[in-house]
Design an enzyme around this catalytic site. Structure first.
Site, PDB file in Angstrom:
ATOM      1  N   ARG A 128       0.596  -1.290   0.118  1.00 33.85           N
ATOM      2  CA  ARG A 128      -0.059   0.060  -0.039  1.00 33.85           C
ATOM      3  C   ARG A 128       0.827   1.179   0.123  1.00 33.85           C
ATOM      4  O   ARG A 128       0.550   2.316  -0.518  1.00 33.85           O
ATOM      5  CB  ARG A 128      -0.975  -0.082   1.281  1.00 33.85           C
ATOM      6  CG  ARG A 128      -1.900   1.329   1.364  1.00 33.85           C
ATOM      7  CD  ARG A 128      -3.211   1.463   1.880  1.00 33.85           C
ATOM      8  NE  ARG A 128      -3.062   0.569   3.078  1.00 33.85           N
ATOM      9  CZ  ARG A 128      -2.414   0.788   4.338  1.00 33.85           C
ATOM     10  NH1 ARG A 128      -1.954   2.207   4.616  1.00 33.85           N
ATOM     11  NH2 ARG A 128      -2.331   0.062   5.516  1.00 33.85           N
TER      12      ARG A 128
ATOM     13  N   TYR B 253     -11.547  19.745 -15.135  1.00 28.61           N
ATOM     14  CA  TYR B 253     -12.000  18.515 -15.381  1.00 28.61           C
ATOM     15  C   TYR B 253     -13.284  18.556 -14.300  1.00 28.61           C
ATOM     16  O   TYR B 253     -13.518  18.802 -13.213  1.00 28.61           O
ATOM     17  CB  TYR B 253     -11.199  17.446 -15.109  1.00 28.61           C
ATOM     18  CG  TYR B 253     -11.992  15.913 -15.190  1.00 28.61           C
ATOM     19  CD1 TYR B 253     -12.588  15.691 -16.311  1.00 28.61           C
ATOM     20  CD2 TYR B 253     -11.935  15.237 -14.046  1.00 28.61           C
ATOM     21  CE1 TYR B 253     -13.291  14.297 -16.475  1.00 28.61           C
ATOM     22  CE2 TYR B 253     -12.333  13.965 -14.168  1.00 28.61           C
ATOM     23  CZ  TYR B 253     -13.037  13.543 -15.220  1.00 28.61           C
ATOM     24  OH  TYR B 253     -13.858  12.375 -15.254  1.00 28.61           O
TER      25      TYR B 253
ATOM     26  N   ASP C  17      -2.955  20.560 -13.364  1.00 25.14           N
ATOM     27  CA  ASP C  17      -3.446  19.188 -14.090  1.00 25.14           C
ATOM     28  C   ASP C  17      -2.941  19.343 -15.442  1.00 25.14           C
ATOM     29  O   ASP C  17      -3.619  19.960 -16.000  1.00 25.14           O
ATOM     30  CB  ASP C  17      -4.709  19.030 -13.799  1.00 25.14           C
ATOM     31  CG  ASP C  17      -5.369  17.824 -14.624  1.00 25.14           C
ATOM     32  OD1 ASP C  17      -4.538  17.182 -15.406  1.00 25.14           O
ATOM     33  OD2 ASP C  17      -6.468  17.293 -14.437  1.00 25.14           O
TER      34      ASP C  17
ATOM     35  N   LYS D 265      -4.957   8.557 -19.135  1.00 30.52           N
ATOM     36  CA  LYS D 265      -5.001   9.121 -20.532  1.00 30.52           C
ATOM     37  C   LYS D 265      -3.885   8.834 -21.385  1.00 30.52           C
ATOM     38  O   LYS D 265      -3.503   7.879 -21.932  1.00 30.52           O
ATOM     39  CB  LYS D 265      -5.528  10.553 -20.513  1.00 30.52           C
ATOM     40  CG  LYS D 265      -6.447  10.915 -19.474  1.00 30.52           C
ATOM     41  CD  LYS D 265      -7.794  10.240 -19.547  1.00 30.52           C
ATOM     42  CE  LYS D 265      -8.790  10.590 -18.584  1.00 30.52           C
ATOM     43  NZ  LYS D 265     -10.009   9.852 -18.699  1.00 30.52           N
TER      44      LYS D 265
HETATM   45  N1  PLP Z   1      -7.944  15.276 -15.485  1.00 29.48           N
HETATM   46  C1  PLP Z   1      -8.347  15.233 -16.410  1.00 29.48           C
HETATM   47  C2  PLP Z   1      -7.791  16.666 -17.433  1.00 29.48           C
HETATM   48  C3  PLP Z   1      -9.078  14.401 -17.077  1.00 29.48           C
HETATM   49  O1  PLP Z   1      -9.704  14.569 -18.276  1.00 29.48           O
HETATM   50  C4  PLP Z   1      -9.645  13.470 -16.335  1.00 29.48           C
HETATM   51  C5  PLP Z   1     -10.575  12.300 -16.752  1.00 29.48           C
HETATM   52  O2  PLP Z   1     -10.965  12.778 -17.664  1.00 29.48           O
HETATM   53  C6  PLP Z   1      -9.393  13.258 -15.095  1.00 29.48           C
HETATM   54  C7  PLP Z   1      -8.505  14.294 -14.507  1.00 29.48           C
HETATM   55  C8  PLP Z   1      -9.646  12.297 -13.856  1.00 29.48           C
HETATM   56  O3  PLP Z   1      -8.900  11.246 -14.423  1.00 29.48           O
HETATM   57  P1  PLP Z   1      -9.381   9.572 -13.975  1.00 29.48           P
HETATM   58  O4  PLP Z   1     -10.665   9.280 -14.739  1.00 29.48           O
HETATM   59  O5  PLP Z   1      -7.996   8.631 -14.229  1.00 29.48           O
HETATM   60  O6  PLP Z   1      -9.482   9.460 -12.633  1.00 29.48           O
END
Ligand code: PLP
Length: 397
Positions: A63, A116, A188, A213
């Site tokens: 973990r 997001y 992000d 992604k």
């Molecule tokens: N950040 C962005 C820009 C995203 O497009 C996404 C998901 O589409 C996330 C974070 C969240 O990622 P996860 O689906 O791996 O939790």
């Protein structure tokens, strides 16, 4: 490989293939094995104690840390050119664990309205319950964002380009204001990957990714990562090791494999999206085309300054509104009609009916999301084939 300094100077394509693995490969293996062991044994109690207290490198319990997961973290650290990285089960775990680590009752966080959707839920549903004040600004209104930051905040949280309208934030400008008030600047960088944009070099303190992604690139594994200085990353790691959103070693293996082709894939995503965007701008059935690589984009100059490539994401609106989208999407041959992004295969969706379905139509229009908007995660297929496919599907509209 001689010294750490030599290693740090290597290009990203080399890090993508070698980093994290070369120092860990056992038995002459040429790729990192998946270590399923949950626990690690020590005959020497002093050694065990030293690993447990962080004096010596090693593994105690999966973990906290695991060799396959550590290889992924090291590859990401090297790709970002940073000093530390820690991983998570998903991108949302990276985001929420970071925000919960950095924010406490009475703190204030400034961000933008177009982050997001999952991140926005953390801002609007969860953080306020813990006494955190959240200020979400109009996304490209840099003056308004600066003014809110200057009122004081402990975290400035940014995402650029945004989904689905590809709005751009000037990271260097905003990070500077964030630091004036002593805020931790978190970015992000999921849409860009370390290949296209380096937020730490632009002034950010922490970079977050959904590894689900582009980092993975094949839509077959979920993960997240936070990268930056050890003083911050170790705090986020501690929150994660206790709260438990740990990356699984099987998944870490898939991420390691995907990452090996990251630079190549991103070059192709960049090229294909640019070609498709240029083609759509000229197409009589397409209305607005949102792609930061186009000179007509509102913040093209900022994008060109801070991005090495403009990425594989674009959106465009069809003149016929949602009826046109309904006819257009099923006709595409080389596209999955699906959520998510960043895979080798092209993915398309209609934000009006998916990611922004809960947002009232008037608000969507105001945010630049008309009913006819189509979001495209442009894959690495042959660009001529993609353009021909979009043309034949547009003919049906
Ligand atoms: N950040 C962005 C820009 C995203 O497009 C996404 C998901 O589409 C996330 C974070 C969240 O990622 P996860 O689906 O791996 O939790």
């Amino acid at each position: 490989m001689s010294s750490k300094e030599d290693r740090e100077r290597l290009g990203k394509g080399t890090h993508a293939v070698w980093a994290g693995e070369e120092e860990r490969l056992p038995w002459g293996a040429t790729c990192m094995p998946v270590v399923h062991s949950v626990t690690y044994s020590y005959d020497d109690l002093d050694q065990w104690f030293e690993v447990a207290t962080g004096v010596r490198q090693g593994y105690i319990y999966s973990r906290n840390t695991n060799p396959t997961v550590a290889a992924f973290e090291e590859k990401m650290r090297a790709l970002e050119g940073a000093d530390d990285a820690t991983s998570f089960a998903t991108g949302m775990a990276a985001i929420s664990n970071t925000l919960y680590t950095l924010l406490s009752d009475g703190d204030r966080v400034v961000s933008v309205k177009d982050s997001y959707g999952g991140t926005l839920k953390v801002f609007t549903e969860f953080l306020p319950r813990h006494g955190v004040e959240v200020m979400l600004c109009e996304t490209e209104d840099h003056d308004a964002i600066e003014a809110e930051v200057r009122k004081g905040c402990s975290v400035l949280y940014l995402e650029t380009p945004t989904n689905p309208t590809m709005k751009i934030l000037d990271l260097a400008r905003l990070a500077e204001v964030g630091h004036e008030v002593g805020a931790t600047v978190v970015v992000d960088n999921t849409f860009n990957t370390p290949i296209n944009q380096s937020p730490l070099e632009l002034g950010a303190d922490l970079v977050l990714y959904s590894a689900t992604k582009y980092l993975n690139g094949h839509s077959d594994a979920m993960g997240g990562v936070a990268i930056g200085a050890p003083s911050l990353v170790r705090r986020v790691f501690h929150f994660r090791e206790i709260n438990g959103a740990t990356l699984h070693p099987n998944t870490a293996y898939l991420l390691l494999r995907g990452l090996k082709t990251l630079e190549l894939r991103m070059q192709r995503h960049n090229e294909n999206a640019m070609r498709l965007a240029r083609h759509l701008v000229e197409h009589p059935k397409a209305d607005v085309v949102n792609y930061p690589g186009l000179p007509g984009h509102r913040y093209h100059e900022v994008a060109a300054r801070q991005m090495r490539g403009f990425g594989g994401m674009l959106s465009f609106s069809l003149k016929g509104g949602f009826d046109a989208v309904r006819r257009f999407l099923p006709k595409l041959r080389f596209a999955h009609r699906a959520a998510s992004l960043g895979s080798v295969g092209t993915l398309v969706g209609a934000p009006g009916t998916t990611s922004h379905v809960e947002v009232p139509i008037a608000e969507r229009e105001a945010a630049g999301i008309p009913e006819g908007l189509v979001r495209v995660s442009v894959g690495i297929e042959n660009a001529d084939d993609l353009i021909a496919d979009f043309d034949q599907a547009l003919d049906a509209v």
